[in-house]
Design an enzyme around this catalytic site. Sequence first.
Site, PDB file in Angstrom:
ATOM      1  N   LYS A 117       2.934  -3.396  19.248  1.00 35.20           N
ATOM      2  CA  LYS A 117       4.394  -3.220  19.166  1.00 35.20           C
ATOM      3  C   LYS A 117       4.986  -2.525  20.389  1.00 35.20           C
ATOM      4  O   LYS A 117       6.184  -2.606  20.620  1.00 35.20           O
ATOM      5  CB  LYS A 117       4.735  -2.388  17.926  1.00 35.20           C
ATOM      6  CG  LYS A 117       4.611  -3.181  16.630  1.00 35.20           C
ATOM      7  CD  LYS A 117       5.162  -2.374  15.477  1.00 35.20           C
ATOM      8  CE  LYS A 117       4.775  -3.004  14.152  1.00 35.20           C
ATOM      9  NZ  LYS A 117       4.636  -2.009  13.100  1.00 35.20           N
ATOM     10  N   LYS A 195       6.281 -13.956   3.144  1.00 34.06           N
ATOM     11  CA  LYS A 195       6.130 -13.018   2.035  1.00 34.06           C
ATOM     12  C   LYS A 195       7.415 -12.212   1.883  1.00 34.06           C
ATOM     13  O   LYS A 195       8.115 -11.950   2.870  1.00 34.06           O
ATOM     14  CB  LYS A 195       4.914 -12.113   2.223  1.00 34.06           C
ATOM     15  CG  LYS A 195       5.050 -11.037   3.259  1.00 34.06           C
ATOM     16  CD  LYS A 195       3.931 -10.018   3.105  1.00 34.06           C
ATOM     17  CE  LYS A 195       4.388  -8.685   3.675  1.00 34.06           C
ATOM     18  NZ  LYS A 195       3.670  -7.540   3.284  1.00 34.06           N
ATOM     19  N   LYS A 198      10.648  -6.234   3.448  1.00 36.95           N
ATOM     20  CA  LYS A 198      11.819  -5.586   4.052  1.00 36.95           C
ATOM     21  C   LYS A 198      12.029  -6.134   5.447  1.00 36.95           C
ATOM     22  O   LYS A 198      13.153  -6.358   5.874  1.00 36.95           O
ATOM     23  CB  LYS A 198      11.572  -4.072   4.164  1.00 36.95           C
ATOM     24  CG  LYS A 198      11.766  -3.349   2.881  1.00 36.95           C
ATOM     25  CD  LYS A 198      11.055  -2.015   2.873  1.00 36.95           C
ATOM     26  CE  LYS A 198       9.635  -2.079   3.346  1.00 36.95           C
ATOM     27  NZ  LYS A 198       8.674  -1.176   2.740  1.00 36.95           N
TER      28      LYS A 198
HETATM   29  P1  ADP Z   1       7.131  -4.526   3.029  1.00 37.73           P
HETATM   30  O1  ADP Z   1       6.353  -5.712   3.540  1.00 37.73           O
HETATM   31  O2  ADP Z   1       8.340  -4.936   2.272  1.00 37.73           O
HETATM   32  O3  ADP Z   1       7.423  -3.535   4.126  1.00 37.73           O
HETATM   33  P2  ADP Z   1       5.102  -2.610   2.317  1.00 37.73           P
HETATM   34  O4  ADP Z   1       4.339  -2.991   3.533  1.00 37.73           O
HETATM   35  O5  ADP Z   1       5.774  -1.270   2.291  1.00 37.73           O
HETATM   36  O6  ADP Z   1       6.177  -3.759   1.998  1.00 37.73           O
HETATM   37  O7  ADP Z   1       4.110  -2.751   1.081  1.00 37.73           O
HETATM   38  C1  ADP Z   1       3.927  -1.799   0.053  1.00 37.73           C
HETATM   39  C2  ADP Z   1       2.940  -2.398  -0.945  1.00 37.73           C
HETATM   40  O8  ADP Z   1       3.455  -3.599  -1.562  1.00 37.73           O
HETATM   41  C3  ADP Z   1       1.603  -2.822  -0.323  1.00 37.73           C
HETATM   42  O9  ADP Z   1       0.574  -2.561  -1.263  1.00 37.73           O
HETATM   43  C4  ADP Z   1       1.755  -4.319  -0.100  1.00 37.73           C
HETATM   44  O10 ADP Z   1       0.501  -4.996  -0.115  1.00 37.73           O
HETATM   45  C5  ADP Z   1       2.611  -4.733  -1.300  1.00 37.73           C
HETATM   46  N1  ADP Z   1       3.485  -5.874  -0.965  1.00 37.73           N
HETATM   47  C6  ADP Z   1       4.505  -5.882  -0.084  1.00 37.73           C
HETATM   48  N2  ADP Z   1       5.120  -7.088  -0.032  1.00 37.73           N
HETATM   49  C7  ADP Z   1       4.471  -7.877  -0.909  1.00 37.73           C
HETATM   50  C8  ADP Z   1       4.615  -9.247  -1.330  1.00 37.73           C
HETATM   51  N3  ADP Z   1       5.567 -10.025  -0.861  1.00 37.73           N
HETATM   52  N4  ADP Z   1       3.762  -9.724  -2.255  1.00 37.73           N
HETATM   53  C9  ADP Z   1       2.779  -8.938  -2.773  1.00 37.73           C
HETATM   54  N5  ADP Z   1       2.586  -7.646  -2.425  1.00 37.73           N
HETATM   55  C10 ADP Z   1       3.412  -7.120  -1.513  1.00 37.73           C
END
Ligand code: ADP
Length: 325
Positions: A117, A195, A198
């Site tokens: 990054k 997926k 955020k």
């Molecule tokens: P984001 O991708 O929205 O930033 P995070 O990285 O903070 O989400 O993920 C927090 C938790 O939620 C982790 O355990 C991650 O594997 C799970 N998670 C995030 N997005 C998904 C998704 N679309 N499907 C399944 N699990 C997810």
Amino acid sequence: MRILTWVKPTDSQFHIGNYFGAIKPMLHLADKFKDAEIFLFLANMHAFTQLHDASALKQNGINIVKLYAACWVDLERFIIYNPAEIPWHAQLGWIFTCLTHMGFMERMHSYKEALDKGKAKEISIGTFCYPILMAADILLYDANIVPVGKDQKQHVEYARDIAMKFNNEFGETFKMPDVYIQEEVATVLWVDGRKMSKSYNNYIWLLDDEKTILKRVKQIPTSTLAIEEVKNPDECNVYKICKLFLTPEEDEILRKRYLAWGLSYKDVKEYLYEKIISFVQPIQKRYAEISDETIIALVNKNTKKVNEIAQKKIEEIYKKVGFKL
Ligand code: ADP
Ligand code: TRP
């Protein structure tokens, strides 16, 4: 048996993907290991590598614990605590820092991701040493099982390596934690094929209001097939998301409706909207009923209890390394 799991308060909310990908599997795991003790900590010291906004870091932690409680996480069973108020995480982290070679840390996923990054010289030492603090979080409590996503596997493996190194050098001290990868955990995809995240602005927060949810559902693109045409549910974006919320019986009924004459996308979108609403509404109701003060008092009480466990462990470690006079 002790299971150690965490939540990183970089945000104050969860989206549907987080629920199905993190909370629900955790509830399953708790169910599977009925007799296990479950430690769930706020990874606020880790979040601090990214987030330097004091009020956000504090409030995110409170809101997220509240949301866990609203999602039926049993606060009697899950011991939620604040490691930042337990000095021994950083102390043990330092000991591990002195036992870890730079070359080893350079291979870590967290550092490589930061390198991708930006500029190497601008990566904080905290980010570089991230897995070391993580190993301290785990080994301080003799955790047996650490359930993580694939991205964190390498970090837990480092915790095993450093435990072994310490044990070899100073005598048997740490238990080997087992990584527990939940392969069956679904990744919730949104209609753009990515997926739900955020980062992609394609999420539905568990606390979103009806209007916002309706807007998201209306935006879902569908094919141009007419009402009288038979449709393949597996090719339909609305169905794919709907499926998350359906019982097997409901799923069967919906699939039959796709394969029969007369299904309109408008109806199926309404159905999806109602399913999402009836899923989030009880969560939102419970969330509104829990006060910040209740959460703070609970976490503080747990932290005191957990601190005693950590302190006992660090005394043993201090003796072994010669810090105890
Ligand atoms: P984001 O991708 O929205 O930033 P995070 O990285 O903070 O989400 O993920 C927090 C938790 O939620 C982790 O355990 C991650 O594997 C799970 N998670 C995030 N997005 C998904 C998704 N679309 N499907 C399944 N699990 C997810
Ligand atoms: N590194 C984890 C993440 O980025 C959070 C974390 C911190 C953790 N300490 C841990 C995970 C100990 C498992 C065990 O999401």
